[in-house]
Design a protein around this motif. Structure first.
Motif, PDB file in Angstrom:
ATOM      1  N   SER A  64       0.732  -1.118  -0.079  1.00  0.00           N
ATOM      2  CA  SER A  64       0.152   0.107  -0.064  1.00  0.00           C
ATOM      3  C   SER A  64       0.995   1.413   0.205  1.00  0.00           C
ATOM      4  CB  SER A  64      -1.079   0.144   1.322  1.00  0.00           C
ATOM      5  OG  SER A  64      -0.252   0.004   2.644  1.00  0.00           O
ATOM      6  N   GLU A  86      -4.586  -1.938  -1.508  1.00  0.00           N
ATOM      7  CA  GLU A  86      -5.579  -0.726  -1.098  1.00  0.00           C
ATOM      8  C   GLU A  86      -5.118  -0.221   0.253  1.00  0.00           C
ATOM      9  OE1 GLU A  86      -9.908  -1.077  -1.740  1.00  0.00           O
ATOM     10  OE2 GLU A  86      -9.681  -2.687  -3.093  1.00  0.00           O
ATOM     11  N   LYS A  87      -5.363   0.980   0.430  1.00  0.00           N
ATOM     12  CA  LYS A  87      -4.924   1.653   1.621  1.00  0.00           C
ATOM     13  C   LYS A  87      -6.001   2.444   2.397  1.00  0.00           C
ATOM     14  CE  LYS A  87      -1.042   4.431   2.877  1.00  0.00           C
ATOM     15  NZ  LYS A  87      -0.029   5.148   2.297  1.00  0.00           N
ATOM     16  N   GLY A  88      -6.124   1.987   3.741  1.00  0.00           N
ATOM     17  CA  GLY A  88      -7.334   2.664   4.408  1.00  0.00           C
ATOM     18  C   GLY A  88      -6.706   3.772   5.009  1.00  0.00           C
ATOM     19  N   SER A  89      -7.465   4.650   5.830  1.00  0.00           N
ATOM     20  CA  SER A  89      -7.013   5.726   6.361  1.00  0.00           C
ATOM     21  C   SER A  89      -7.634   5.926   7.950  1.00  0.00           C
ATOM     22  CB  SER A  89      -7.421   7.112   5.712  1.00  0.00           C
ATOM     23  OG  SER A  89      -8.751   7.270   5.465  1.00  0.00           O
ATOM     24  N   HIS A  92     -11.129   6.153   7.665  1.00  0.00           N
ATOM     25  CA  HIS A  92     -12.016   5.290   6.527  1.00  0.00           C
ATOM     26  C   HIS A  92     -11.191   3.988   6.580  1.00  0.00           C
ATOM     27  CE1 HIS A  92     -13.417   9.467   5.589  1.00  0.00           C
ATOM     28  NE2 HIS A  92     -14.051   8.952   4.556  1.00  0.00           N
ATOM     29  N   PRO A  93     -11.595   3.164   7.500  1.00  0.00           N
ATOM     30  CA  PRO A  93     -10.805   1.757   7.492  1.00  0.00           C
ATOM     31  C   PRO A  93     -11.231   0.977   6.145  1.00  0.00           C
ATOM     32  CG  PRO A  93     -12.641   1.744   9.042  1.00  0.00           C
ATOM     33  CD  PRO A  93     -12.438   3.216   8.542  1.00  0.00           C
ATOM     34  N   LEU A  94     -10.417   0.099   5.848  1.00  0.00           N
ATOM     35  CA  LEU A  94     -10.540  -0.700   4.806  1.00  0.00           C
ATOM     36  C   LEU A  94     -11.968  -1.717   5.049  1.00  0.00           C
ATOM     37  CD1 LEU A  94      -7.094  -2.175   3.742  1.00  0.00           C
ATOM     38  CD2 LEU A  94      -8.726  -0.579   2.678  1.00  0.00           C
ATOM     39  N   SER A  95     -12.780  -1.889   3.896  1.00  0.00           N
ATOM     40  CA  SER A  95     -14.046  -2.608   4.025  1.00  0.00           C
ATOM     41  C   SER A  95     -13.403  -4.010   4.127  1.00  0.00           C
ATOM     42  CB  SER A  95     -14.924  -2.656   2.964  1.00  0.00           C
ATOM     43  OG  SER A  95     -14.104  -3.040   1.748  1.00  0.00           O
ATOM     44  N   LYS A  99     -10.013  -5.968   2.534  1.00  0.00           N
ATOM     45  CA  LYS A  99      -9.058  -6.602   3.234  1.00  0.00           C
ATOM     46  C   LYS A  99      -8.822  -7.929   2.521  1.00  0.00           C
ATOM     47  CE  LYS A  99     -10.003  -4.666   7.698  1.00  0.00           C
ATOM     48  NZ  LYS A  99     -10.545  -4.852   8.969  1.00  0.00           N
TER      49      LYS A  99
END
Length: 163
Positions: A64, A86-89, A92-95, A99
Motif C-alpha cells: 500500500s 488498497e490503503k485505509g485511512s 476510513h478503514p478498509l472494508s 481486506k
C-alpha cells in the motif's frame, strides 16, 4: 564517515545505511531490476526505476506504500495493470472486501519477501559495511546477481523449465 548514507526510523527502530529496492519476475523469482538508495528515500519514489518495459507480465504487485492516483496514472502510462494493495485511512478503514482482496494479492507479493529472506538466512544478511553509494550499488548488484545464479541453479536442480 559515510556521507551518502542516511538515517530512517521504521516501526520505532532507527536504521542507518542503504536500501535495495527490487523488481522480480513473479513466475520464476529472478530479480529483473534493482535500485540502491540511502535509507531515508521512500520505496515508492523508486517505482519508475523499477518498472521493466520488457516484462511480458503487465501486472504490478506492490504494497500500500505505492497506493495513490499518481502511481495508478504512471502504471497506466507504462501499459501496466495495477495490483497494488488498497490503503485505509484513519477515518476510513478498509472494508472486509478490500481486506480480502489485499490478502489475495499478498500471496503473490510475498515472493519479494522470500528474496530478502534468502539473502538474510543464506547469503550473509542484508547488512553492508561499504562506504559510499557507488560501492554499495556495486555490492548490492553483485549480491542480486548471486541470488539470480542461486535461483537458476535451484530451478535447474528441480528440473523446472525456464522460458
Amino acid at each position: 564517515k559515510d556521507l551518502d548514507a542516511r538515517w530512517v526510523k521504521k516501526n520505532g527502530i532507527n536504521h542507518y545505511g542503504y536500501k535495495n529496492n527490487i523488481c522480480i519476475d513473479v513466475e520464476h523469482g529472478f530479480i529483473r531490476r534493482y535500485a540502491v538508495t540511502p535509507a531515508n528515500i521512500h520505496d515508492s519514489q523508486m517505482l519508475p526505476m523499477l518498472l521493466d518495459p520488457e516484462n511480458t507480465d503487465d501486472y504490478v504487485w506492490a504494497d500500500s506504500a505505492y497506493a495513490g492516483e499518481c502511481f495508478e496514472n504512471l502504471l497506466n502510462l507504462g501499459g501496466f495493470e495495477s495490483c497494488i494493495h488498497e490503503k485505509g485511512s484513519r477515518n476510513h478503514p478498509l472494508s472486509d472486501a478490500a481486506k480480502e482482496c489485499n490478502r489475495i494479492k499478498s500471496a503473490i507479493r510475498a515472493c519479494v519477501e522470500h528474496v530478502f529472506g534468502c539473502m538474510t538466512m543464506s547469503m550473509g544478511g542484508k547488512m553492508t559495511r561499504k562506504i559510499g553509494l557507488e560501492r554499495n550499488k556495486a555490492w548490492w548488484g553483485l549480491k542480486n546477481l548471486t541470488f539470480n545464479f542461486l535461483r537458476y541453479l535451484l530451478r535447474a536442480d528441480r528440473g523446472l523449465a525456464l522460458a
